[in-house]
Design a protein around this motif. Structure first.
Motif, mmCIF file in Angstrom:
data_model
loop_
_atom_site.group_PDB
_atom_site.id
_atom_site.type_symbol
_atom_site.label_atom_id
_atom_site.label_comp_id
_atom_site.label_asym_id
_atom_site.label_seq_id
_atom_site.Cartn_x
_atom_site.Cartn_y
_atom_site.Cartn_z
ATOM 1 N N HIS A 6 -53.226 10.079 24.953
ATOM 2 C CA HIS A 6 -53.889 9.667 23.576
ATOM 3 C C HIS A 6 -55.070 9.094 24.027
ATOM 4 C CE1 HIS A 6 -49.780 10.253 22.111
ATOM 5 N NE2 HIS A 6 -50.358 10.427 20.933
ATOM 6 N N ARG A 7 -55.458 9.292 25.349
ATOM 7 C CA ARG A 7 -56.803 8.515 25.658
ATOM 8 C C ARG A 7 -58.218 8.620 24.775
ATOM 9 N NH1 ARG A 7 -60.275 8.405 30.770
ATOM 10 N NH2 ARG A 7 -59.722 10.522 30.868
ATOM 11 N N TRP A 8 -58.183 10.015 24.808
ATOM 12 C CA TRP A 8 -59.590 10.460 23.989
ATOM 13 C C TRP A 8 -59.518 10.240 22.453
ATOM 14 C CZ3 TRP A 8 -64.003 11.054 26.095
ATOM 15 C CH2 TRP A 8 -64.160 11.561 27.645
ATOM 16 N N ILE A 27 -58.179 17.519 25.748
ATOM 17 C CA ILE A 27 -57.935 16.980 27.141
ATOM 18 C C ILE A 27 -56.547 16.038 26.934
ATOM 19 C CG2 ILE A 27 -59.024 15.565 28.766
ATOM 20 C CD1 ILE A 27 -61.602 16.266 27.588
ATOM 21 N N ASP A 28 -56.345 15.625 26.011
ATOM 22 C CA ASP A 28 -55.347 14.529 25.809
ATOM 23 C C ASP A 28 -53.962 15.373 26.072
ATOM 24 O OD1 ASP A 28 -56.586 12.011 25.312
ATOM 25 O OD2 ASP A 28 -56.389 12.028 23.444
ATOM 26 N N VAL A 29 -53.845 16.644 25.090
ATOM 27 C CA VAL A 29 -52.449 16.966 24.781
ATOM 28 C C VAL A 29 -52.232 18.106 26.031
ATOM 29 C CG1 VAL A 29 -52.694 16.727 22.519
ATOM 30 C CG2 VAL A 29 -53.359 19.035 23.543
ATOM 31 N N CYS A 30 -53.079 18.263 26.908
ATOM 32 C CA CYS A 30 -52.856 19.216 27.978
ATOM 33 C C CYS A 30 -51.970 18.732 28.986
ATOM 34 C CB CYS A 30 -54.042 20.012 28.547
ATOM 35 S SG CYS A 30 -53.840 21.202 29.541
ATOM 36 N N SER A 31 -50.709 19.290 29.428
ATOM 37 C CA SER A 31 -50.025 18.639 30.508
ATOM 38 C C SER A 31 -50.510 19.178 31.764
ATOM 39 C CB SER A 31 -48.574 18.884 30.089
ATOM 40 O OG SER A 31 -48.401 20.316 30.163
ATOM 41 N N PRO A 50 -47.021 18.913 19.221
ATOM 42 C CA PRO A 50 -48.038 19.176 20.059
ATOM 43 C C PRO A 50 -48.180 18.039 20.873
ATOM 44 C CG PRO A 50 -48.730 19.565 18.144
ATOM 45 C CD PRO A 50 -47.385 19.208 17.740
ATOM 46 N N GLY A 51 -48.257 18.118 22.273
ATOM 47 C CA GLY A 51 -48.718 16.923 23.077
ATOM 48 C C GLY A 51 -47.339 16.388 23.546
ATOM 49 N N SER A 52 -46.107 16.846 23.429
ATOM 50 C CA SER A 52 -45.075 16.087 23.721
ATOM 51 C C SER A 52 -44.721 16.280 25.412
ATOM 52 C CB SER A 52 -43.790 16.273 23.077
ATOM 53 O OG SER A 52 -43.609 18.015 23.005
ATOM 54 N N GLU A 53 -45.092 17.304 25.727
ATOM 55 C CA GLU A 53 -45.286 17.738 27.232
ATOM 56 C C GLU A 53 -46.393 16.929 28.051
ATOM 57 O OE1 GLU A 53 -45.527 21.741 28.650
ATOM 58 O OE2 GLU A 53 -44.497 22.329 26.832
ATOM 59 N N ALA A 54 -47.336 16.655 27.340
ATOM 60 C CA ALA A 54 -48.229 15.766 27.968
ATOM 61 C C ALA A 54 -47.872 14.524 27.891
ATOM 62 C CB ALA A 54 -49.529 16.055 27.240
ATOM 63 N N ILE A 55 -47.283 13.854 26.967
ATOM 64 C CA ILE A 55 -46.764 12.684 26.900
ATOM 65 C C ILE A 55 -45.747 12.445 27.914
ATOM 66 C CG2 ILE A 55 -45.440 10.760 25.504
ATOM 67 C CD1 ILE A 55 -46.651 11.986 23.197
ATOM 68 N N ALA A 56 -44.897 13.670 28.073
ATOM 69 C CA ALA A 56 -43.729 13.407 28.882
ATOM 70 C C ALA A 56 -44.440 13.143 30.512
ATOM 71 C CB ALA A 56 -42.963 14.628 28.784
ATOM 72 N N GLY A 57 -45.565 14.317 30.569
ATOM 73 C CA GLY A 57 -45.974 14.243 32.073
ATOM 74 C C GLY A 57 -46.965 13.262 32.396
ATOM 75 N N LYS A 58 -47.749 12.726 31.491
ATOM 76 C CA LYS A 58 -48.922 11.735 31.672
ATOM 77 C C LYS A 58 -48.552 10.198 31.271
ATOM 78 C CE LYS A 58 -52.241 14.379 29.960
ATOM 79 N NZ LYS A 58 -53.660 14.964 29.820
ATOM 80 N N GLY A 59 -47.741 10.159 30.629
ATOM 81 C CA GLY A 59 -47.508 9.062 29.615
ATOM 82 C C GLY A 59 -48.262 8.972 28.424
ATOM 83 N N GLU A 93 -57.042 28.307 35.198
ATOM 84 C CA GLU A 93 -55.899 29.096 36.025
ATOM 85 C C GLU A 93 -54.892 28.418 35.895
ATOM 86 O OE1 GLU A 93 -59.969 28.819 38.139
ATOM 87 O OE2 GLU A 93 -58.479 27.314 37.318
ATOM 88 N N ARG A 94 -54.754 27.061 35.571
ATOM 89 C CA ARG A 94 -53.371 26.381 35.384
ATOM 90 C C ARG A 94 -52.773 26.453 34.190
ATOM 91 N NH1 ARG A 94 -55.329 20.417 36.760
ATOM 92 N NH2 ARG A 94 -56.572 20.643 38.607
ATOM 93 N N CYS A 95 -53.565 26.988 33.096
ATOM 94 C CA CYS A 95 -53.003 27.226 31.798
ATOM 95 C C CYS A 95 -51.582 27.737 31.726
ATOM 96 C CB CYS A 95 -54.018 27.747 30.893
ATOM 97 S SG CYS A 95 -53.382 28.143 29.224
ATOM 98 N N ASN A 96 -50.600 27.124 31.110
ATOM 99 C CA ASN A 96 -49.462 27.687 30.976
ATOM 100 C C ASN A 96 -49.057 28.265 29.486
ATOM 101 O OD1 ASN A 96 -48.845 25.551 29.670
ATOM 102 N ND2 ASN A 96 -47.114 24.689 30.818
ATOM 103 N N ASP A 97 -49.813 28.492 28.795
ATOM 104 C CA ASP A 97 -49.971 29.010 27.429
ATOM 105 C C ASP A 97 -48.965 28.186 26.487
ATOM 106 O OD1 ASP A 97 -51.693 31.120 27.835
ATOM 107 O OD2 ASP A 97 -50.538 32.263 28.881
#
Lengths: 285, 298
Positions: free
Chosen positions: B21-23, B268-272, B7-16, B223-227
């Motif tokens: 991991h900010r929060w 908030i962190d892990v959501c890409s 979990p969170g790997s998409e967010a890491i790929a997208g946001k760095g 609305e942006r949630c991609n499940d």
């Protein structure tokens, strides 16, 4: 319809089952904690509470185990019980033989207590009662052997009031005195300096919690002479004086002099010398 | 989240990595700096904060007292001194503003232990652990209050891991490390997120505050949630997310209103797709303020 009723029945049954399980589990937990607490709340006799501590049961309800009293103790006397120690964990205590209370006049530990587990009404350290010193072993205390020690007497912060020296005859030597230390509960604060200072390997004077150190006279007891003093006179009807049937010329003094023979009376049957009586009737031999 | 992905790997790929991991990092920093404030005194003689998490004095002026502990104390029949009352009031107001269970995720030291257990649980892929009902904690909360009332002493404090862990760090460990180990192993092998999310009465107390608190996480851009389910995977209380994230059809607002939410901000962190934001309970209208941004491509 019946289908949905069934499923409702099942879910209700499951719900009630879950509730029962949770309730039982929680009740068991409560039982465990309760039983553990019985053990954990039994304060060992060597552990003394800080000055002004409420009675033990009230103290355990009021102390949040924050350690602020420990922090403000300038002599590092107080410490917090750790998990696994005999004292209820997290509560402050001290051991007199290790570090006694120095009886600071401003009592910083009480001031630090945020909850009043240490009674803020106590402002005179001399009024604190952390325990009571007791000369627990007269067999090893060297004062009782006739040796001069008096260390406990001299170290006592309320000198000559909390501990006094009572002189007794030394029957061993026949010509010396014993300087016996005697603790007085109306002055002793239980600071523990005497126990710390005792020169023996194991202290002969120890500070004990008050409930161990003090006896209590039955409430119905009345001391006759004190009651008499309070009332300003005898509370019972005066005794009827006993009438002795005495020979002429003799009286009995009730104030303590006993039998009195009037000088001028007829000669007594007995002479002054008891031997005369013993010899009586044997003169002819 | 793709199968086999963490979990969170998409967010890491997208946001760095940092943004993803900010929060979490902020939260760890908060936990450790609060602990450091307490330890600075006994370790380095820097007496900024004295006491423990149960009751403390900061800079010799600011008293803070755990209101849960104060509640138990009142039930024992003791009327506390003013310092404790003021201290508890300050703490109460603070958590009513920032979120009741902010205590759990931003302050409590046991959270470090249970988060570590949950992380390892996930890494080791342990399945089939026992699950308690999430309301068990309220039963235990009730029990602790009942014990205080009946016994007249702060019975729960004899075994309360939260205060024991904190106190042992500051005043000496004793056997407290055994307790920490027990909680770690319990969360790892017996029940996933068992302690903090199901049993702990301290958390239950702060959950009750959390029902009323102001600062909240909002699925403002739901609305942006991609499940991808990443938020559910990292959330210690995943049941709180659904009503807010999927509530558009039921006309439920996007703010997470459950008192159980710890405001940890990990979602908030892990959501890409940046669905979640920090918000307040007053921003809970059903029309999204991010509606105009839905077309933004990741």
């Amino acid at each position: 319809m019946s289908d949905s009723n069934d499923s409702m029945g099942v879910s209700r049954r499951r719900f009630l089952g879950d509730m029962a399980k949770t309730a039982c589990g929680v009740a068991l937990l409560g039982l465990g904690v309760g039983l553990y607490s019985r053990q954990a709340a039994s304060l060992p006799a060597t552990a003394l509470r800080p000055p002004g501590a409420l009675a033990e049961e009230d103290f355990l309800g009021a102390c949040v185990r924050c350690g602020l009293c420990v922090r403000d103790c300038p002599f590092d006397t107080l410490r917090l019980s750790q998990l696994g120690e005999e004292v209820a964990n997290g509560t402050p205590y001290f051991v007199a033989r290790e570090v006694p209370c120095e009886m600071c006049p401003d009592i910083p530990c009480i001031k630090a207590c945020p909850t009043g587990a240490l009674d803020h009404g106590l402002t005179e350290i001399d009024d604190s009662r952390m325990g009571l010193a007791v000369v627990v072993d007269q067999e090893s205390c060297i004062a009782f052997q006739g040796l001069r020690c008096e260390v406990c007497y001299n170290i006592c912060p309320i000198r000559n009031e909390a501990i006094t020296l009572e002189l007794q005859h030394n029957t061993r030597s026949g010509k010396h005195a014993l300087f016996i230390p005697v603790v007085h509960s109306e002055a002793c604060t239980g600071c523990g300096k005497c126990e710390k200072a005792c020169i023996l390997e194991e202290a002969a004077i120890k500070v004990l919690p008050l409930h161990l150190a003090k006896g209590m006279l039955g409430k119905h007891y009345r001391l006759g002479w004190k009651e008499k003093e309070k009332a300003g006179g005898s509370l019972v009807t005066p005794d009827q004086q006993h009438e002795y049937n005495l020979p002429e010329g003799m009286r009995y003094d009730y104030e303590g002099r006993g039998l009195i023979v009037d000088e001028a009376a007829t000669p007594t049957p007995f002479g002054d010398n008891p031997l005369d009586t013993l010899k009586r009737g044997r003169e002819g031999l | 989240m793709q199968p086999g992905q963490r979990p969170g790997s998409e967010a890491i790929a997208g946001k760095g990595w940092w943004a993803a991991h900010r929060w979490l990092l902020l939260r760890r920093a908060a936990q450790l700096s609060i602990l450091a404030l307490f330890l600075a005194g006994p370790w380095f003689g820097l007496w900024i904060v004295k006491g423990t998490i149960a009751s403390s004095l900061t800079l010799d002026v600011l008293p803070l007292t755990d209101p849960y502990l104060l509640l138990q104390m009142v039930l024992t029949g003791h009327s506390p001194e003013q310092a404790a009352l003021i201290g508890a009031l300050i703490v109460l107001v603070f958590y009513l503003l920032v979120g009741g269970r902010v205590y759990c995720s931003w302050v409590c030291p046991v959270n470090l232990v249970t988060d570590a257990a949950a992380w390892l649980h996930q890494r080791l892929g342990i399945r089939h652990t026992a699950q308690f009902r999430r309301n068990t904690r309220y039963w235990i909360l009730g029990l602790t209050l009942l014990l205080a009332l009946v016994s007249g002493t702060l019975l729960w404090e004899l075994v309360n891991p939260v205060s024991i862990v904190y106190r042992s760090l500051i005043f000496g460990v004793g056997f407290a490390w055994l307790l920490v180990l027990a909680i770690f192993l319990f969360d790892l092998f017996v029940s996933r997120r068992g302690w903090c999310s199901h049993l702990c009465p301290v958390g239950a107390f702060y959950s009750l505050l959390g029902h009323l608190s102001v600062l909240r996480v909002s699925a403002a851009a739901r609305e942006r949630c991609n499940d991808c389910m990443d938020c559910y995977a990292v959330c210690p209380e995943p049941q709180v997310i659904r009503p807010a994230l999927k509530g558009a059809e039921q006309n439920t607002g996007p703010v997470i209103m459950s008192g159980n939410c710890t405001n940890c901000g990990r979602c908030i962190d892990v959501c890409s797709k940046d669905v979640f934001h920090v918000s307040t309970r007053f921003n809970n209208s059903t029309t999204s303020q991010f509606a105009h941004k839905t077309e933004v491509t990741p």
